[in-house]
Write an enzyme that holds these catalytic residues in place. Structure first.
Site, short mmCIF file in Angstrom:
data_model
loop_
_atom_site.label_atom_id
_atom_site.label_comp_id
_atom_site.label_asym_id
_atom_site.label_seq_id
_atom_site.Cartn_x
_atom_site.Cartn_y
_atom_site.Cartn_z
N ASP A 33 6.66 -8.01 -9.14
CA ASP A 33 5.72 -7.18 -8.39
C ASP A 33 4.31 -7.31 -8.98
O ASP A 33 3.45 -7.97 -8.40
CB ASP A 33 6.19 -5.73 -8.37
N ASP A 34 4.07 -6.67 -10.12
CA ASP A 34 2.73 -6.63 -10.71
C ASP A 34 2.86 -6.75 -12.23
O ASP A 34 2.87 -5.74 -12.95
CB ASP A 34 2.03 -5.32 -10.35
N HIS B 243 6.77 -4.23 2.41
CA HIS B 243 7.27 -3.28 1.43
C HIS B 243 7.90 -2.12 2.21
O HIS B 243 7.29 -1.58 3.13
CB HIS B 243 6.14 -2.69 0.59
N GLY C 11 0.80 -1.21 0.00
CA GLY C 11 0.00 0.00 0.00
C GLY C 11 0.84 1.27 0.00
O GLY C 11 2.03 1.25 -0.30
N GLU D 53 10.48 1.76 -0.94
CA GLU D 53 10.01 1.84 -2.32
C GLU D 53 9.67 3.27 -2.69
O GLU D 53 10.03 3.76 -3.76
CB GLU D 53 8.79 0.95 -2.51
#
Length: 336
Positions: free
Chosen positions: A280-281, A198, A171, A201
């Site tokens: 990651d995505d 996380h 998030g 970042e």
């Protein structure tokens, strides 16, 4: 080595991925199908382009939440796991410890125990059909506050699953300091769950310090701002903290790096830090794990010996028995 030769080799080499959000693997085809199911009409190309256009981490998070909002029932998770299986097979990934983020689904009335039942069924199917191991980490999420994070964690305890091994903290990092979530993490550690976060970042090294000292994590997602703090890098090395590095993701959100050559992953590796490589995505950042490995060779000058070490690091970083990790590392050696 030419690109096509590299991809052929690397697909055949068994790999692990430990920083992957399962809601970010559905293909554009699946997203369009979910959109039509939710809205009763086709999703236009302009809407797709708008959805996948963002300039920073917070913009990406909003797009991520928009995709989650397309799911209408727990049965829609079939899309996630079917596309996850395809992604894993196409990239030669044999073991993954991936994140799932339940909050937005729970807020819309999904039942957590029903979600877990679907997860368990689909994970078993992937294991039976492809021989791939999938384990999950619950993203307790800093986006929705500490009380919500503790509520998520309590659901994890209330409805245990052998496939859900711990918690992560994703998030909006700038809005949710890791230190605020220490109570959740202290309880999770006490209860024997694995913990990751996380950090570094979208915020400086202080976020990483809090993650390792206050949240007691042994793996840090992204961790790129560690490059700003010599003492922190020494500490990460001394404690053998795993760095879940996702280069393309960091380039895409543009906060600290603008290209792969600028990314600190090479410096981390040279210093002997415990580096792993992840996507990651994949759908949001238009990248696969094979792409990530190729970029290090093609754009950052990594050798194939470096790549082999990196692949083995992925297995060594798993929350799995030492025998399992050793077996896969031996298979990596044999593949190379």
């Amino acid at each position: 080595m030419k690109k096509d030769e590299f991809y052929k080799l690397m697909k055949s080499v068994p790999k692990a991925e430990i920083h992957l959000h399962i809601e970010a693997v559905p293909t554009i085809t699946s997203i369009k199908a979910l959109y039509k199911k939710a809205n009763g009409k086709e999703m236009t190309d302009e809407e797709i382009t708008k959805l996948f256009t963002y300039e920073d981490l917070n913009g990406f998070i909003q797009a991520f939440l928009q995709v989650q909002a397309l799911y209408q029932s727990v049965e829609d998770f079939d899309y996630i796991f079917n596309d996850l299986a395809c992604y894993l097979v196409e990239n030669g990934i044999v073991y993954t410890e991936a994140f799932f983020a339940p909050t937005s689904f729970l807020k819309r009335g999904f039942k957590y125990d029903e979600m877990v039942a679907i997860f368990d069924r689909k994970i078993a199917e992937i294991k039976e059909k492809h021989g791939i191991t999938v384990k999950l980490l619950m993203d307790v999420s800093r986006t929705f506050g500490c009380e919500n994070a503790m509520n998520n964690y309590n659901l994890l305890k209330q409805f245990p699953s052998e496939n859900i091994i711990g918690i992560g903290l994703g998030g909006a990092e700038s809005k949710g300091p890791a230190k605020d979530y220490a109570p959740v993490y202290e309880q999770a550690v006490k209860d024997g769950f694995k913990v990751v976060a996380h950090a570094g970042e979208d915020v400086g090294p202080e976020s990483i310090w809090d993650a390792i000292n206050l949240c007691h994590v042994t793996r840090v997602g992204h961790c790129i701002t560690a490059i700003q703090d010599e003492k922190l890098m020494d500490t990460l090395k001394e404690r053998n903290i795993v760095l879940e590095v996702c280069p393309t993701s960091n380039v895409f959100t543009k906060k600290y790096v603008k290209c792969i050559k600028e990314h600190p992953v090479s410096e981390f590796f040279k210093r002997g830090l415990f580096v792993t490589l992840n996507t990651d995505d994949p759908v949001f950042f238009k990248v696969s794990l094979l792409d990530e490995y190729w970029k290090l060779v093609d754009e950052a000058g990594w050798s194939m010996d470096d790549i082999k070490t990196l692949v083995k690091n992925g297995f060594k970083a798993l929350f799995a028995d030492d025998a399992v990790k050793s077996e896969w590392c031996a298979k990596v050696d044999n593949s190379f």
